[in-house]
Scaffold this motif. Structure first.
Motif, PDB file in Angstrom:
ATOM      1  N   GLY A 161      33.005-155.223 -38.374  1.00 39.00           N
ATOM      2  CA  GLY A 161      32.097-154.080 -38.249  1.00 39.00           C
ATOM      3  C   GLY A 161      31.281-154.064 -36.974  1.00 39.00           C
ATOM      4  O   GLY A 161      30.694-153.046 -36.615  1.00 39.00           O
ATOM      5  N   ALA A 162      31.222-155.185 -36.260  1.00 41.42           N
ATOM      6  CA  ALA A 162      30.463-155.237 -35.010  1.00 41.42           C
ATOM      7  C   ALA A 162      31.136-154.382 -33.940  1.00 41.42           C
ATOM      8  O   ALA A 162      32.367-154.312 -33.866  1.00 41.42           O
ATOM      9  CB  ALA A 162      30.330-156.670 -34.524  1.00 41.42           C
ATOM     10  N   LEU A 167      23.486-155.532 -30.882  1.00 46.33           N
ATOM     11  CA  LEU A 167      22.695-156.742 -30.696  1.00 46.33           C
ATOM     12  C   LEU A 167      23.092-157.817 -31.707  1.00 46.33           C
ATOM     13  O   LEU A 167      23.363-157.511 -32.873  1.00 46.33           O
ATOM     14  CB  LEU A 167      21.206-156.424 -30.848  1.00 46.33           C
ATOM     15  CG  LEU A 167      20.649-155.352 -29.906  1.00 46.33           C
ATOM     16  CD1 LEU A 167      19.183-155.092 -30.214  1.00 46.33           C
ATOM     17  CD2 LEU A 167      20.834-155.759 -28.444  1.00 46.33           C
ATOM     18  N   ILE A 168      23.108-159.053 -31.253  1.00 41.10           N
ATOM     19  CA  ILE A 168      23.431-160.197 -32.120  1.00 41.10           C
ATOM     20  C   ILE A 168      22.125-160.865 -32.519  1.00 41.10           C
ATOM     21  O   ILE A 168      21.316-161.245 -31.659  1.00 41.10           O
ATOM     22  CB  ILE A 168      24.335-161.202 -31.387  1.00 41.10           C
ATOM     23  CG1 ILE A 168      25.634-160.536 -30.938  1.00 41.10           C
ATOM     24  CG2 ILE A 168      24.636-162.402 -32.293  1.00 41.10           C
ATOM     25  CD1 ILE A 168      26.467-161.397 -30.001  1.00 41.10           C
ATOM     26  N   CYS A 169      21.924-161.019 -33.831  1.00 39.91           N
ATOM     27  CA  CYS A 169      20.681-161.580 -34.351  1.00 39.91           C
ATOM     28  C   CYS A 169      20.977-162.762 -35.275  1.00 39.91           C
ATOM     29  O   CYS A 169      22.034-162.825 -35.903  1.00 39.91           O
ATOM     30  CB  CYS A 169      19.903-160.528 -35.145  1.00 39.91           C
ATOM     31  SG  CYS A 169      19.612-158.975 -34.266  1.00 39.91           S
ATOM     32  N   VAL A 170      20.029-163.670 -35.360  1.00 40.01           N
ATOM     33  CA  VAL A 170      20.165-164.791 -36.290  1.00 40.01           C
ATOM     34  C   VAL A 170      18.796-165.083 -36.899  1.00 40.01           C
ATOM     35  O   VAL A 170      17.758-164.915 -36.253  1.00 40.01           O
ATOM     36  CB  VAL A 170      20.729-166.046 -35.580  1.00 40.01           C
ATOM     37  CG1 VAL A 170      19.727-166.626 -34.578  1.00 40.01           C
ATOM     38  CG2 VAL A 170      21.161-167.095 -36.592  1.00 40.01           C
ATOM     39  N   SER A 171      18.803-165.496 -38.149  1.00 42.21           N
ATOM     40  CA  SER A 171      17.557-165.824 -38.838  1.00 42.21           C
ATOM     41  C   SER A 171      17.173-167.281 -38.591  1.00 42.21           C
ATOM     42  O   SER A 171      17.995-168.119 -38.241  1.00 42.21           O
ATOM     43  CB  SER A 171      17.709-165.572 -40.342  1.00 42.21           C
ATOM     44  OG  SER A 171      18.657-166.474 -40.908  1.00 42.21           O
ATOM     45  N   LEU A 230      20.437-151.649 -41.817  1.00 47.84           N
ATOM     46  CA  LEU A 230      21.700-152.067 -42.413  1.00 47.84           C
ATOM     47  C   LEU A 230      22.557-152.668 -41.301  1.00 47.84           C
ATOM     48  O   LEU A 230      23.053-151.946 -40.433  1.00 47.84           O
ATOM     49  CB  LEU A 230      22.440-150.886 -43.053  1.00 47.84           C
ATOM     50  CG  LEU A 230      23.778-151.238 -43.723  1.00 47.84           C
ATOM     51  CD1 LEU A 230      23.554-152.180 -44.906  1.00 47.84           C
ATOM     52  CD2 LEU A 230      24.510-149.981 -44.185  1.00 47.84           C
ATOM     53  N   PRO A 231      22.718-153.992 -41.275  1.00 46.17           N
ATOM     54  CA  PRO A 231      23.538-154.619 -40.231  1.00 46.17           C
ATOM     55  C   PRO A 231      24.957-154.061 -40.219  1.00 46.17           C
ATOM     56  O   PRO A 231      25.463-153.595 -41.249  1.00 46.17           O
ATOM     57  CB  PRO A 231      23.521-156.098 -40.627  1.00 46.17           C
ATOM     58  CG  PRO A 231      22.253-156.263 -41.405  1.00 46.17           C
ATOM     59  CD  PRO A 231      22.116-154.977 -42.182  1.00 46.17           C
ATOM     60  N   THR A 232      25.582-154.120 -39.061  1.00 36.71           N
ATOM     61  CA  THR A 232      26.961-153.629 -38.941  1.00 36.71           C
ATOM     62  C   THR A 232      27.974-154.716 -39.280  1.00 36.71           C
ATOM     63  O   THR A 232      29.104-154.424 -39.659  1.00 36.71           O
ATOM     64  CB  THR A 232      27.213-153.116 -37.516  1.00 36.71           C
ATOM     65  OG1 THR A 232      26.891-154.163 -36.579  1.00 36.71           O
ATOM     66  CG2 THR A 232      26.336-151.906 -37.226  1.00 36.71           C
ATOM     67  N   SER A 233      27.573-155.976 -39.141  1.00 33.17           N
ATOM     68  CA  SER A 233      28.408-157.109 -39.541  1.00 33.17           C
ATOM     69  C   SER A 233      27.487-158.270 -39.875  1.00 33.17           C
ATOM     70  O   SER A 233      26.331-158.307 -39.449  1.00 33.17           O
ATOM     71  CB  SER A 233      29.392-157.508 -38.427  1.00 33.17           C
ATOM     72  OG  SER A 233      28.688-158.015 -37.305  1.00 33.17           O
ATOM     73  N   MET A 234      28.001-159.231 -40.648  1.00 24.40           N
ATOM     74  CA  MET A 234      27.132-160.326 -41.102  1.00 24.40           C
ATOM     75  C   MET A 234      27.987-161.500 -41.547  1.00 24.40           C
ATOM     76  O   MET A 234      29.106-161.337 -42.027  1.00 24.40           O
ATOM     77  CB  MET A 234      26.250-159.833 -42.262  1.00 24.40           C
ATOM     78  CG  MET A 234      25.244-160.846 -42.786  1.00 24.40           C
ATOM     79  SD  MET A 234      24.240-160.169 -44.142  1.00 24.40           S
ATOM     80  CE  MET A 234      23.109-159.134 -43.222  1.00 24.40           C
ATOM     81  N   PHE A 295      23.962-161.812 -37.800  1.00 24.53           N
ATOM     82  CA  PHE A 295      24.353-160.420 -38.029  1.00 24.53           C
ATOM     83  C   PHE A 295      24.191-159.602 -36.752  1.00 24.53           C
ATOM     84  O   PHE A 295      23.549-160.027 -35.790  1.00 24.53           O
ATOM     85  CB  PHE A 295      23.523-159.806 -39.164  1.00 24.53           C
ATOM     86  CG  PHE A 295      22.031-159.827 -38.953  1.00 24.53           C
ATOM     87  CD1 PHE A 295      21.363-158.712 -38.444  1.00 24.53           C
ATOM     88  CD2 PHE A 295      21.277-160.953 -39.262  1.00 24.53           C
ATOM     89  CE1 PHE A 295      19.990-158.721 -38.249  1.00 24.53           C
ATOM     90  CE2 PHE A 295      19.893-160.972 -39.076  1.00 24.53           C
ATOM     91  CZ  PHE A 295      19.252-159.850 -38.570  1.00 24.53           C
ATOM     92  N   THR A 296      24.799-158.432 -36.760  1.00 25.99           N
ATOM     93  CA  THR A 296      24.689-157.512 -35.629  1.00 25.99           C
ATOM     94  C   THR A 296      24.023-156.219 -36.093  1.00 25.99           C
ATOM     95  O   THR A 296      24.158-155.814 -37.247  1.00 25.99           O
ATOM     96  CB  THR A 296      26.061-157.187 -35.022  1.00 25.99           C
ATOM     97  OG1 THR A 296      26.937-156.684 -36.046  1.00 25.99           O
ATOM     98  CG2 THR A 296      26.688-158.435 -34.414  1.00 25.99           C
ATOM     99  N   ILE A 297      23.296-155.593 -35.170  1.00 24.89           N
ATOM    100  CA  ILE A 297      22.645-154.313 -35.462  1.00 24.89           C
ATOM    101  C   ILE A 297      22.861-153.358 -34.291  1.00 24.89           C
ATOM    102  O   ILE A 297      23.142-153.782 -33.163  1.00 24.89           O
ATOM    103  CB  ILE A 297      21.124-154.469 -35.704  1.00 24.89           C
ATOM    104  CG1 ILE A 297      20.431-155.040 -34.453  1.00 24.89           C
ATOM    105  CG2 ILE A 297      20.863-155.345 -36.918  1.00 24.89           C
ATOM    106  CD1 ILE A 297      18.909-155.028 -34.519  1.00 24.89           C
ATOM    107  N   LYS A 298      22.722-152.087 -34.563  1.00 22.58           N
ATOM    108  CA  LYS A 298      22.805-151.083 -33.501  1.00 22.58           C
ATOM    109  C   LYS A 298      21.567-151.184 -32.616  1.00 22.58           C
ATOM    110  O   LYS A 298      20.494-151.558 -33.067  1.00 22.58           O
ATOM    111  CB  LYS A 298      22.904-149.691 -34.120  1.00 22.58           C
ATOM    112  CG  LYS A 298      24.173-149.487 -34.941  1.00 22.58           C
ATOM    113  CD  LYS A 298      24.204-148.113 -35.575  1.00 22.58           C
ATOM    114  CE  LYS A 298      25.480-147.942 -36.398  1.00 22.58           C
ATOM    115  NZ  LYS A 298      25.540-146.610 -37.068  1.00 22.58           N
ATOM    116  N   GLN A 299      21.733-150.821 -31.345  1.00 22.46           N
ATOM    117  CA  GLN A 299      20.616-150.949 -30.402  1.00 22.46           C
ATOM    118  C   GLN A 299      19.398-150.148 -30.838  1.00 22.46           C
ATOM    119  O   GLN A 299      18.256-150.569 -30.614  1.00 22.46           O
ATOM    120  CB  GLN A 299      21.060-150.514 -29.006  1.00 22.46           C
ATOM    121  CG  GLN A 299      21.943-151.536 -28.304  1.00 22.46           C
ATOM    122  CD  GLN A 299      21.926-151.397 -26.797  1.00 22.46           C
ATOM    123  OE1 GLN A 299      21.017-150.806 -26.213  1.00 22.46           O
ATOM    124  NE2 GLN A 299      22.930-151.954 -26.146  1.00 22.46           N
TER     125      GLN A 299
END
Length: 344
Positions: A161-162, A167-171, A230-234, A295-299
């Motif tokens: 889905g990415a 953007l690439i994010c991590v917790s 809502l992340p695009t991939s995870m 996960f990734t999110i839209k800009q």
């Protein structure tokens, strides 16, 4: 727990009575749990939600060492690790089934201790134990778990889905659990040489807890929902960040660029690795059992996420042709490779 002050052998109680005995400590709390461990199979009603299932397997002296791993912590980690896979798809863990293979080294009291850890984690995250099976083992302790969870169809997030420029994010922070494991193994080696010497664990509490008692990031999923993201991939980070990111890129048919300076590493983790003469970035990328969420999110969602606690934006998605790369602190471009932590 049993009031018997002496050791009670598993053979004295028998398998079915033992399962019934350990199961008596649990009460079903979810409306979807219609039947628990009293039947051959659990009966679950999910309504209009999707059902998520995952399984884990942990083997003594492969995945854990009881020389430093308390059974209660092992029980807690069994639940937490399985729940993290459900969280890694934006889901909510709700039920778990556990299979135990135990040699005659383990008494009923020992299995009660393990079960106490299971119960603690289940109660903390609202998870029901709906299945429990126990058999004999010639190779110590073997723990298998199946976690079941739910997610609304429109909220399901997969590895695929990415898209480019996202953007690439991590917790949380990375590498702490593996660093804790290094310290525990070091002290085990010292003890093997000199059994009279007490372990020197002072000052390492955080990284040791990350190894022995990890937490599934249910809080992150809740925070994202509250923020309207809502992340695009995870994916669940269980075998290292690099491993997780390469899986995500492969499934999404894309590349990535992440930045060494953006990788979240706790100060204690960094200082401990420096003490051990190990580069922190190596462990941040390849250390296992962090159970954080990548996960990734839209800009356009950046404004929503920038103020969320314990979320780091570490890079962006690129075209597949650009490769999967790490930009080092001295601005060198290095191809990302997973060096293969195989904890799971």
């Amino acid at each position: 727990m049993l009031e018997n002050k002496g050791r009670l052998e598993v053979s004295q109680m028998g398998k079915e009575e033992l399962i019934k005995h350990l199961g008596e400590f649990f009460q079903l709390s979810n409306a979807s749990s219609l039947s628990g461990i009293e039947n051959d199979a659990s009966v679950l009603k999910m309504g209009d939600q999707l059902t998520l299932t995952t399984s884990t397997l942990a083997i003594e002296n492969v995945h854990f060492n009881l020389g430093y791993f308390p059974l209660k912590h092992l029980g807690y980690k069994t639940v937490a690790a399985a729940a993290a896979d459900i969280v890694g798809m934006n889901g909510t863990p709700s039920q778990i089934r556990i299979n135990i293979g135990a040699s005659n080294r383990f008494s009923v009291e020992a299995l009660e201790e393990f079960t106490a850890g299971v119960k603690f984690c289940c109660e903390r995250y609202g998870i029901d134990l709906v299945g429990l099976n126990i058999t004999s083992s010639n190779t110590g302790l073997i723990i298998g778990a199946q976690m079941i969870g739910t997610v609304k169809e429109k909220e399901l997030v997969q590895r695929k889905g990415a898209a480019e420029n996202e953007l690439i994010c991590v917790s949380g922070d990375l590498g702490a659990a593996y660093t804790g494991l290094l310290i525990l193994n070091r002290e085990m080696q010292v003890f093997a040489v000199n059994p009279t010497q007490q372990p020197d664990l002072e000052g390492y509490s955080y990284i040791i807890e990350r190894q022995l008692k990890p937490e599934p990031r249910v809080d992150v999923i809740e925070d994202l929902k509250k923020a309207g993201i809502l992340p695009t991939s995870m994916i669940n980070v269980k075998n290292g960040l690099a491993n997780a990111l390469l899986h995500l890129c492969q499934q999404s048919d894309c590349g990535c660029t992440i930045y060494e300076e953006k990788l979240p590493v706790d100060l204690l983790t960094f200082d401990t690795l420096k003490e051990l003469k190990i580069v922190a970035t190596t462990i941040a990328l390849n250390g296992g059992e962090d159970y954080e969420v990548l996960f990734t999110i839209k800009q356009e969602d950046y404004e929503k996420i920038k103020n969320l606690k314990e979320i780091s934006v570490i890079g962006h998605i690129t075209a597949a042709s650009a490769g999967k790369n790490l930009v080092t602190n001295d601005q060198k471009l290095i191809e990302l490779q997973a060096q293969g932590f195989q904890g799971e």
